[in-house]
Design a protein around this motif. Structure first.
Motif, short mmCIF file in Angstrom:
data_model
loop_
_atom_site.label_atom_id
_atom_site.label_comp_id
_atom_site.label_asym_id
_atom_site.label_seq_id
_atom_site.Cartn_x
_atom_site.Cartn_y
_atom_site.Cartn_z
N LYS A 37 0.69 -1.40 -0.10
CA LYS A 37 -0.18 0.15 0.04
C LYS A 37 0.65 1.24 0.11
N ALA A 38 1.72 1.23 0.67
CA ALA A 38 2.72 2.42 0.73
C ALA A 38 3.40 2.76 -0.40
N PHE A 39 3.69 1.69 -1.13
CA PHE A 39 4.56 1.99 -2.47
C PHE A 39 3.35 2.17 -3.41
N VAL A 40 2.14 1.70 -3.42
CA VAL A 40 1.13 1.92 -4.35
C VAL A 40 0.75 3.28 -4.13
N LEU A 41 0.53 3.93 -3.19
CA LEU A 41 0.14 5.28 -2.82
C LEU A 41 1.43 6.29 -3.35
N GLU A 42 2.54 5.94 -3.24
CA GLU A 42 3.65 6.70 -3.82
C GLU A 42 3.63 6.70 -5.17
N ALA A 43 3.58 5.52 -5.88
CA ALA A 43 3.25 5.36 -7.46
C ALA A 43 2.05 6.14 -7.82
N LEU A 44 0.97 6.31 -7.21
CA LEU A 44 -0.14 6.98 -7.64
C LEU A 44 -0.06 8.37 -7.68
N ARG A 45 0.78 8.94 -6.55
CA ARG A 45 1.19 10.35 -6.69
C ARG A 45 1.79 10.61 -7.77
N VAL A 46 2.74 9.60 -8.70
CA VAL A 46 3.57 9.98 -9.46
C VAL A 46 2.65 9.99 -10.89
N ASP A 47 2.02 8.95 -10.83
CA ASP A 47 1.06 8.52 -12.08
C ASP A 47 -0.18 7.78 -11.59
N GLY A 48 -1.28 8.41 -11.65
CA GLY A 48 -2.62 7.91 -11.15
C GLY A 48 -3.05 6.60 -12.31
N TRP A 49 -2.41 6.68 -13.34
CA TRP A 49 -2.63 5.52 -14.46
C TRP A 49 -2.14 4.11 -13.86
N ALA A 50 -1.16 4.17 -12.83
CA ALA A 50 -0.70 2.98 -12.29
C ALA A 50 -1.68 2.25 -11.65
N LEU A 51 -2.87 2.68 -11.49
CA LEU A 51 -3.88 2.10 -10.70
C LEU A 51 -4.29 0.62 -11.37
N HIS A 52 -4.13 0.81 -12.76
CA HIS A 52 -4.66 -0.42 -13.55
C HIS A 52 -3.94 -1.82 -13.08
N TYR A 53 -2.72 -1.46 -12.52
CA TYR A 53 -1.86 -2.62 -12.41
C TYR A 53 -1.59 -3.11 -10.58
N VAL A 54 -2.41 -2.25 -9.89
CA VAL A 54 -2.14 -2.69 -8.53
C VAL A 54 -3.07 -4.14 -8.06
N ALA A 55 -2.67 -4.42 -7.13
CA ALA A 55 -3.29 -5.89 -6.60
C ALA A 55 -4.78 -5.29 -6.48
N LYS A 56 -5.61 -6.32 -6.67
CA LYS A 56 -6.84 -6.44 -6.37
C LYS A 56 -7.39 -5.75 -5.33
N ASP A 57 -6.72 -6.31 -4.22
CA ASP A 57 -7.12 -6.06 -2.97
C ASP A 57 -7.01 -4.58 -2.47
N LEU A 58 -5.96 -3.94 -2.84
CA LEU A 58 -6.10 -2.47 -2.87
C LEU A 58 -6.78 -1.76 -3.65
N LEU A 59 -7.49 -2.31 -4.70
CA LEU A 59 -8.80 -1.53 -5.23
C LEU A 59 -9.80 -1.26 -4.31
N ALA A 60 -10.07 -2.04 -3.47
CA ALA A 60 -10.95 -1.79 -2.45
C ALA A 60 -10.72 -0.81 -1.04
N ASP A 61 -9.68 -0.47 -1.26
CA ASP A 61 -9.12 0.46 -0.18
C ASP A 61 -9.49 1.86 -0.53
N ARG A 62 -10.35 2.50 0.21
CA ARG A 62 -10.93 3.97 0.02
C ARG A 62 -9.47 4.76 -0.55
N LYS A 63 -8.54 4.90 0.28
CA LYS A 63 -7.54 5.79 0.12
C LYS A 63 -6.93 5.71 -0.99
#
Length: 147
Positions: A37-63
């Motif tokens: 989650k910490a890395f994904v949040l950092e990656a999303l600050r760089v480019d929100g399109w990275a969301l397409h590749y994050v783990a499915k569990d994190l897609l249910a995370d509000r933040k």
């Protein structure tokens, strides 16, 4: 594009640098990084399109979804139905990105009470109300009064 290491992944700093060029670089992250989650949040600050590749569990995370909305107008579409149907969550999404409302269920977009709340948060939200609601003269008067 970015070349993956022998293990099929890139280290954190290299991946973050590649994300500055394209969110597509996230596809080369290890499964461990895609679920961090910490890395994904950092990656999303760089480019929100990275969301397409994050783990499915994190897609249910509000933040995760709300942070992604800052640079990816489609982020709400990646959220599970339970989040997209949550009026409080959708209002928070609209606060960050009005066009996120287009990915809310028709039931929410057809609710006069909900859309009036959304307009209070962000007047541009009116654009994404259902056509039925937009054609209702009583609702139009209420929307004008809110705006």
């Amino acid at each position: 594009m970015l070349a993956a290491s022998a293990g099929g992944s890139c280290d954190r700093s290299l991946l973050l640098a590649a994300l500055k060029q394209s969110g597509e670089a996230m596809q080369f992250a290890s499964q461990e990084l895609k679920a961090d989650k910490a890395f994904v949040l950092e990656a999303l600050r760089v480019d929100g399109w990275a969301l397409h590749y994050v783990a499915k569990d994190l897609l249910a995370d509000r933040k995760v979804i709300l942070d992604a909305l800052l640079s990816n107008k489609l982020a709400l579409d990646y959220a599970p139905e339970v989040l997209r149907c949550d009026p409080g969550f959708v209002l928070e999404a609209v606060r960050r990105r009005p066009e996120a409302l287009r990915f809310a269920p028709l039931e929410l977009r057809s609710s006069a009470d909900f859309i009036l709340q959304a307009i209070e948060v962000c007047p541009e939200a009116l654009e994404f109300a259902s056509t039925t609601l937009l054609s209702d003269p009583d609702f139009a008067c209420q929307a004008i009064a809110v705006n």
